[in-house]
Design an enzyme around this catalytic site. Structure first.
Site, short mmCIF file in Angstrom:
data_model
loop_
_atom_site.label_atom_id
_atom_site.label_comp_id
_atom_site.label_asym_id
_atom_site.label_seq_id
_atom_site.Cartn_x
_atom_site.Cartn_y
_atom_site.Cartn_z
N CYS A 330 59.76 17.09 22.69
CA CYS A 330 59.20 18.42 22.93
C CYS A 330 57.69 18.42 22.72
O CYS A 330 56.95 17.80 23.49
CB CYS A 330 59.92 19.45 22.08
N HIS A 427 66.19 18.46 22.60
CA HIS A 427 66.43 18.38 21.16
C HIS A 427 67.91 18.10 20.90
O HIS A 427 68.76 18.38 21.73
CB HIS A 427 66.08 19.71 20.48
#
Length: 483
Positions: A330, A427
């Protein structure tokens, strides 16, 4: 008939989240239908829910303890700090505004109606709702318009149990001091208390319990010894991130100022043979790491500047020259590229900044946030995995042609041609056991198979038994009120 009880703390980080999870699992094991609820949370470690929003990671763990899928109504207000004085405000799972703390203080009372609406939804058809407060009700300067502690308890008419943290010292003052500063109506709402994080012989504090009970007229519900396996449960608070060393495969993680969604580290820490070392500011990235993992960030550009200020950019370049592997997730993925363009000032002042330049990609920040629970495939070996996406920004560039994941038929992530440096927006990918084992073993140190989800479930059961032993759960449940 639904009953509810609220667990508040005499201070921050007294262990409320873990206690609520353990009490919830204990009640489920007793045959009750239970749901968790936290009116207001503050955390950059969020979970994506089945109904397409985001809540605090602790409420997702509590939902798991209850045998439920996480829903936005379990945590209707989530504050995600973006600076020392401001935060993004999430209401019922979706971005509501970005506010400075002073402005939020003036507006928070307007959020009580959606909070109560979510509470009613969560309680429908349940035997028990266990509510977690935030911070401490002793912060009476924040009582006006409060929706996190006594303000919510009063509006929903629920009784409160107060938790003290003896590990920090001064627990008698915590409890009696809270009693002293609370207004009479709030003081009367507290029906019982318990002491958490005790180390050693609990009988040594029996006189202390009696002193607190005498000065407050609250029912003593027990002394809970330190639960040594708490680290095996997903952490929400950045204060709970800790290194787990001893394994031969070493993963180094720079601790960013605005680190976000660091639950990616939990399955790695739980894997036998793996060391996860959290590198705090002022320390160099270790030269013997097999993998440097740059985690997510709530403020990527600010954390990139912090990364450079520590000299970690120099350490990272040396690690790569030695043949070491790198993974950015991310925000960490965005940092690895050539450029991050925030022309709209989403993270602050509009700017275009140079990235670390190890992936041939660039990122444009855009206001639309992507929230999704995702199923993916590891392109190299066809391993299936699951995770979630929670980010702003669009990343493109030649190294995206070397995408190493596929999500619903679309390419995801980027990598150098030799696969030494990788990044992605997904994630939670290391929660998938087969993928985690193959990914880590490819770093040159074979890793044994480990069932992460089963380990979390076993730890929740052990926590429930721990509380059955040391907490008067019958007495606590007797204090719950009808809602």
């Amino acid at each position: 008939m639904t009953k509810a009880i609220m667990i508040q703390g005499a201070g921050s980080n007294v262990g409320k989240s873990i206690l609520v999870a353990g009490i919830a699992r204990a009640c489920v094991r007793r045959g009750l239908s239970v749901a968790p609820f936290k009116p207001q949370n503050m955390s950059n470690n969020a979970a994506v829910t089945t109904d397409g929003g985001e809540i605090g990671r602790a409420q997702a763990l509590q939902a798991l303890a209850c045998g439920l899928e996480p829903r936005v109504d379990m945590n209707p207000v989530l504050l995600k700090p973006e600076s020392d004085i401001g935060a993004q405000v999430i209401v019922q799972g979706q971005r509501f505004a970005t506010m400075k703390a002073r402005d939020y203080g003036k507006q928070k009372s307007t959020l009580l109606p959606p909070v109560l609406e979510s509470f009613r939804k969560i309680g429908k058809g349940r035997d028990l709702v266990i509510i977690e407060g935030a911070g401490s009700p002793a912060e009476v300067n924040l009582r006006a318009g409060d929706i996190a502690n006594m303000g919510f308890a009063e509006a929903a008419d629920v009784p409160v149990v107060l938790i003290g943290d003896i590990d920090r010292g001064g627990v008698i003052a915590q409890m009696v001091g809270t009693h002293a500063v609370l207004p009479e109506n709030d003081r009367a709402r507290i029906k019982g208390f318990a002491i958490n994080k005790f180390r050693g012989d609990t009988t040594l504090f029996h006189d202390g319990m009696a002193m607190i009970a005498e000065r407050t007229d609250w029912a003593p519900l027990g002394i809970v010894p330190w639960f040594t396996d708490a680290w095996k449960l997903p952490a929400e608070d950045v204060m709970d991130i800790a290194s787990r060393t001893g394994g031969t495969l070493k993963i180094a993680v720079p601790r960013l100022n605005r680190i976000a969604n660091f639950d990616d580290l939990d399955p790695l820490s739980a894997t036998p043979g793996v060391s996860v070392e959290i590198i705090s500011e002022g320390r160099p990235l270790p030269g013997d790491a097999h993998l440097i993992l740059i985690p997510g960030s709530k403020s990527t550009i600010a954390d990139l500047a912090h990364f450079r200020a520590q000299g970690w950019d120099v350490d990272l370049a040396a690690h790569i020259r030695r043949g070491g592997h790198v993974l950015g997730v991310c925000g960490g993925y965005q940092m690895l590229g050539h450029e991050i363009a925030d022309r709209e000032g989403i993270e602050g002042v509009p700017s275009i900044v140079q990235g670390l330049g190890h992936l041939d990609i660039s990122t444009i920040m855009k206001p639309q946030k992507r929230l999704a629970r995702s199923r993916a495939v590891h392109v190299a070996n066809g391993e299936a995995l699951e995770g979630y996406e929670i980010h702003i920004g669009e990343t493109t560039g030649p190294d995206c042609e070397n995408a190493w994941l596929e999500i619903d038929g679309r390419a995801e992530g980027a990598a150098t041609r030799n696969g030494q440096i990788k990044g992605c927006y997904l994630h939670g990918l290391f929660s998938s056991d087969g993928f985690r084992q193959s990914f880590l073993s490819a770093l040159g140190q074979p890793v044994a198979a480990h069932d992460y989800a089963a380990g979390v479930d076993e730890t929740l059961n052990a926590l429930a038994q721990h509380l059955e032993t040391h907490l008067d759960l019958d007495g606590l449940l007797a204090l719950a009120g009808e809602v």
